[in-house]
Design a protein around this motif. Structure first.
Motif, PDB file in Angstrom:
ATOM      1  N   HIS A 739       0.833  -1.205   0.000  1.00  0.00           N
ATOM      2  CA  HIS A 739       0.000   0.000   0.000  1.00  0.00           C
ATOM      3  C   HIS A 739       0.871   1.260   0.000  1.00  0.00           C
ATOM      4  N   ILE A 769      -1.369   8.410   1.327  1.00  0.00           N
ATOM      5  CA  ILE A 769      -1.689   7.165   2.034  1.00  0.00           C
ATOM      6  C   ILE A 769      -2.582   7.436   3.238  1.00  0.00           C
ATOM      7  N   GLN A 772      -6.131   7.463   2.136  1.00  0.00           N
ATOM      8  CA  GLN A 772      -6.621   6.117   1.875  1.00  0.00           C
ATOM      9  C   GLN A 772      -6.973   5.394   3.166  1.00  0.00           C
ATOM     10  N   CYS A 778      -7.641   1.616   2.685  1.00  0.00           N
ATOM     11  CA  CYS A 778      -6.483   0.878   3.194  1.00  0.00           C
ATOM     12  C   CYS A 778      -6.697   0.647   4.683  1.00  0.00           C
ATOM     13  N   SER A 783       0.891   1.604   7.225  1.00  0.00           N
ATOM     14  CA  SER A 783       1.406   1.942   5.901  1.00  0.00           C
ATOM     15  C   SER A 783       1.921   3.373   5.850  1.00  0.00           C
ATOM     16  N   TYR A 838      -1.905  -5.869  -3.178  1.00  0.00           N
ATOM     17  CA  TYR A 838      -2.295  -4.945  -2.104  1.00  0.00           C
ATOM     18  C   TYR A 838      -3.803  -4.901  -1.968  1.00  0.00           C
TER      19      TYR A 838
END
Length: 838
Positions: A739, A769, A772, A778, A783, A838
């Protein structure tokens, strides 16, 4: 005696039964049935005879056992990690370890009793009071070693003088080129020479170690008193300690080079503490100059630290020749004076919990000292250090993109106070088997190329004359040992460094917090009852048994509760359910996941290769959209190699002396044995079987005979539904990294046309990220990791997707011309997405 008592009891019971029989056999007229009485007596006599026969048989068997010579009983020894590579260090073997000590468990270095006292003191009643103070007595009576100071001789070394001269000449040339008026060259030369000499002296004074035997003993006494207040133990294996003592005694003129993985500021203090209290010469330690703070800097210097700049060259792209020469010469003199040396081959502390890629500069100085004849040999000692709970706090804010806070006196005092008032569990240290640097270099230089498809580690050297060539070019400035660093020398140093990091990582013991955090992040993110977690922990312990040191014992439920309490309620919560069962789950917060991942990542490196194979198979299954799919095995291995290539800056998958293909094949077979994947048997005709056997004997050049190698290489893969949970564990090992990498890839769009400063690009990636994670696309909060982002950027740079340049002292990230378009960025994205799961 037991038999005699049994006979008495039986006789008594027989008489009782006999009287009962007489009473029962009286008729109504008071007469007795003598026949029944006789039959009872015969039965009793028969039982006695049988008993005597059994006793005689038992006595004969005892006599035979007594007269039979004893056979040696083989007790399986406990698996001990940390043995040196048999290929790279063929002179080493397991016999260096005491077989009796190998069977023992780890010992707590903090437990010192009166048995540590010398016999001459114990026998003298005048000194009986010393037994009341075992720690003081132990510290006073440890062995003393000569610890010479070498700083005074450094300034007289011709190498340093030559380096100063070169630096002066370059400075004069630059000043002449920029000066508008004519200058007196001789006067300028003398003035510059004086300034550079004075600077060299100042650098040496700031750098040098002032290791003191008295201060080491005093610090040892203090640590004996302070460590138990916040640690439950500092443990090491007695076989490792015994091995080091024997090695140091057998080769007193060969320096030991300790190479620990770096987790905490306590690392170098505790390594010296353990060595000193086991009568092994304490090393001088390379420490970052950020620790040269008031009081603590002087204390560390007295304990053996010599300080190295984090950034050796103050001006980007321009070598600081004088500083490099001072450091290089100081280390050469320390080695010549027979000092043991310790430095952290990763450079700094790991921010993610898994090993960092090695920094090879200091190691190159030791190799140069060996090539130049300063020392005859050096013994490398990889050291694995692990903590149940990290004493330095956590690196969460740094992983979120914030700058590292510099060390200060006030912050150090506050940190020490907080540590003394907290509990951090156990610290474990494993000293791996020492191996000869000279022998390792010889093996590497004579070895042919590693397989060209091997990704990650550099190739081994083909030529055996590189050491001889390097010996005739002593360095005046470079930390790589030569003024002109050739690729072979760099490859040799990097290969040794990667080998050491790999050895340290595989020998690192699994602590309670590592195991529990790993299970929570890979399998129980939503939590589960403690009974279910305990079963999973039992399975994990069985998996690690024999291949990884496990630094805990006991019931798995107790282990889980202990680890959860140690890490605290901010990371792991334990709730009591209505049915009375305890429910354990990680705290659902980004910072909690990042900190838990630090402990989990210690095991992530162990399962990395298995995870690569499993993630590749899961991606193929997803693309085929069926319960079974067909693939050529060579294609599967090729996809796995590409996956490893993308993650080559996250994990060291193999040692330089190993082929990655072989290890991937082992992982594939291991997954089959564990039932995570299955290869359904196929019905093959007799003709096809003969064709396959015939093809197996053909060479690669025989493919023209009409046989297709790919048809024999094709396999059918099925993923059993009952193993779904275990497959998810392996896929979750790499999912956070995947990710993060995809977030960096998607952020490449921001580099089009002009590029960005590196720190600004990292902020863009963090934002990408984070969005997400917060949106639920995610589920892996860990991550968000700037270290992983930088590793991804390094991979993109080495793959020639991006370019990192320096302008005005700042690092600028731009796309290479070929990819500086919408289609170019899309090409990079599709290329990575075709491999990464992922």
């Amino acid at each position: 005696m037991v038999d005699v008592l049994q006979n008495y009891v039986q006789d008594a019971m027989s008489l009782v039964r006999l009287h009962r029989t007489d009473a029962d056999n009286h008729d109504e007229h008071g007469t007795t049935d003598y026949g029944a009485r006789r039959r009872a007596t015969e039965r009793q006599r028969f039982r006695h005879q049988m008993k005597e026969q059994e006793k005689q048989s038992y006595d004969r068997s005892l006599y035979q056992i007594k007269e039979t010579p004893l056979q040696p009983v083989t007790i399986p020894s406990k698996p001990l990690t940390g043995l040196s590579c048999q290929f790279c260090a063929p002179s080493n073997n397991e016999r260096q370890l005491d077989p009796e000590l190998v069977k023992q468990d780890v010992i707590d270095i903090l437990r010192v009793g009166t048995y540590n006292q010398p016999k001459e003191i114990e026998s003298n009643s005048i000194f009986n009071w010393i037994t009341w103070f075992p720690f003081l007595s132990h510290c006073l009576n440890t062995r003393r070693f000569p610890l010479p100071q070498v700083a005074d001789s450094v300034m007289k070394d011709e190498r340093l003088k030559n380096a100063i001269k070169i630096s002066v000449e370059k400075t004069v040339e630059e000043l002449k080129a920029t000066a508008s008026d004519e200058i007196d060259e001789d006067e300028l030369y003398e003035q510059t020479l004086k300034e550079n000499t004075k600077r060299a002296q100042s650098l040496l004074l700031d750098m040098r170690s002032k290791i003191s035997d008295r201060l080491l003993r005093f610090a040892s006494l203090v640590l004996f008193k302070l460590l138990p207040s916040f640690m439950s133990g500092v443990v090491a294996h007695p076989a490792h300690i015994d091995m080091l003592k024997k090695t140091a005694a057998a080769k007193p003129d060969v320096p030991l080079i300790f190479l620990p993985l770096h987790r905490s500021h306590l690392d170098y203090i505790l390594v010296s503490f353990i060595l000193l209290n086991n009568e092994i010469r304490a090393p001088i330690v390379a420490a970052g100059d950020n620790l040269r703070i008031p009081f603590f800097g002087a204390l560390l210097r007295g304990l053996g630290a010599f300080f190295i700049k984090r950034k050796i060259d103050p001006v980007a792209g321009k070598k600081d020749i004088v500083y490099r020469a001072v450091l290089h010469t100081y280390m050469q003199h320390a080695l010549a004076a027979n000092h043991n040396v310790e430095f952290f081959i990763e450079g700094g502390r790991t921010r993610t919990g898994k090993p960092c890629m090695p920094k090879s500069g200091v190691l190159s100085v030791i190799i140069d000292a060996l090539n130049g004849g300063t020392i005859n040999d050096a013994l490398l000692v990889p050291v694995s250090v692990n903590y149940e709970r990290l004493c330095d706090g956590n690196f969460v804010y740094e992983q979120l993109g914030e700058k590292k806070k510099p060390e200060k006196f006030t912050s150090a005092v506050k940190a020490i106070w907080d540590i003394l008032n907290s509990k951090y569990g156990q610290m474990r240290i494993d000293f791996n088997e020492p191996f000869s640097l000279r022998e390792l270099m010889t093996v590497f230089e004579k070895c042919s190329d590693a397989s060209p498809e091997t990704t990650g580690p550099p190739k081994m050297l083909k030529h055996s004359n590189s050491a001889r060539r390097l010996k005739h070019q002593p360095s005046t400035s470079s930390l790589y040992g030569t003024d002109v660093v050739d690729e072979e020398h760099r490859t040799l140093v990097d290969s040794i460094a990667r080998h050491v990091v790999y050895d340290c990582a595989t020998a690192t013991a699994c602590m309670t917090t590592n195991a529990v955090a790993f299970l929570l992040l890979t399998r129980f993110r939503d939590g589960d009852t403690i009974d279910v977690l305990a079963d999973a922990l039992d399975d994990l312990r069985k998996t690690l048994q024999g291949v990884r040191a496990i630094s805990f014992t006991g019931d798995s439920r107790d282990v889980i509760e202990y680890a959860a309490n140690l890490l605290g309620s901010t990371l792991i919560s334990i709730e009591q359910q209505n049915d009375g069962k305890k429910f354990v789950k990680p705290v659902a917060h980004i910072r909690s996941f990042i900190e838990l991942s630090y402990y989990s990542n210690s095991l992530a490196a162990h399962f990395a290769l298995d995870a690569v194979v499993m993630c590749t198979l899961l991606k193929l299954k997803k693309e085929s959209d069926s319960s079974e799919f067909h693939i050529e095995k060579s294609e599967l291995m090729q996809l796995c190699r590409k996956y490893c290539d993308i993650l080559r800056y996250e994990f060291i998958f193999n040692k330089p002396c190993q082929k990655l293909d072989n290890l991937l094949q082992d992982s594939y077979e291991r997954l089959k044995e564990q039932g995570l994947i299955s290869i359904p048997s196929e019905i093959v005709s007799a003709d096809e079987q003969r064709a396959r056997r015939f093809y197996a004997h053909l060479t690669d050049d025989s493919s023209e005979d009409g046989y297709d190698a790919r048809s024999f290489d094709k396999i059918t893969v099925a993923l059993p539904p009952e193993s779904k949970g275990k497959r998810e564990v392996l896929s979750s090992v790499l999912a956070p990294y995947s990710h993060t990498y995809m977030a960096v890839i998607r952020s490449l769009e921001s580099l089009r046309d002009y590029g960005l400063m590196e720190n600004d690009f990292i902020k863009v990636c963090v934002k990408q990220i984070t969005n997400q994670v917060e949106s639920g696309n995610c589920k892996y909060g860990e991550s968000i990791s700037t270290d992983t982002m930088r590793n991804c950027m390094k991979m993109l740079e080495k793959s020639h997707y991006i370019k990192v340049s320096i302008a005005g002292g700042a690092r600028i990230v731009t796309l290479n011309k070929k990819y500086d378009t919408i289609d170019g960025v899309q090409e990079i994205t599709q290329g990575i997405e075709s491999i990464v799961t992922y």
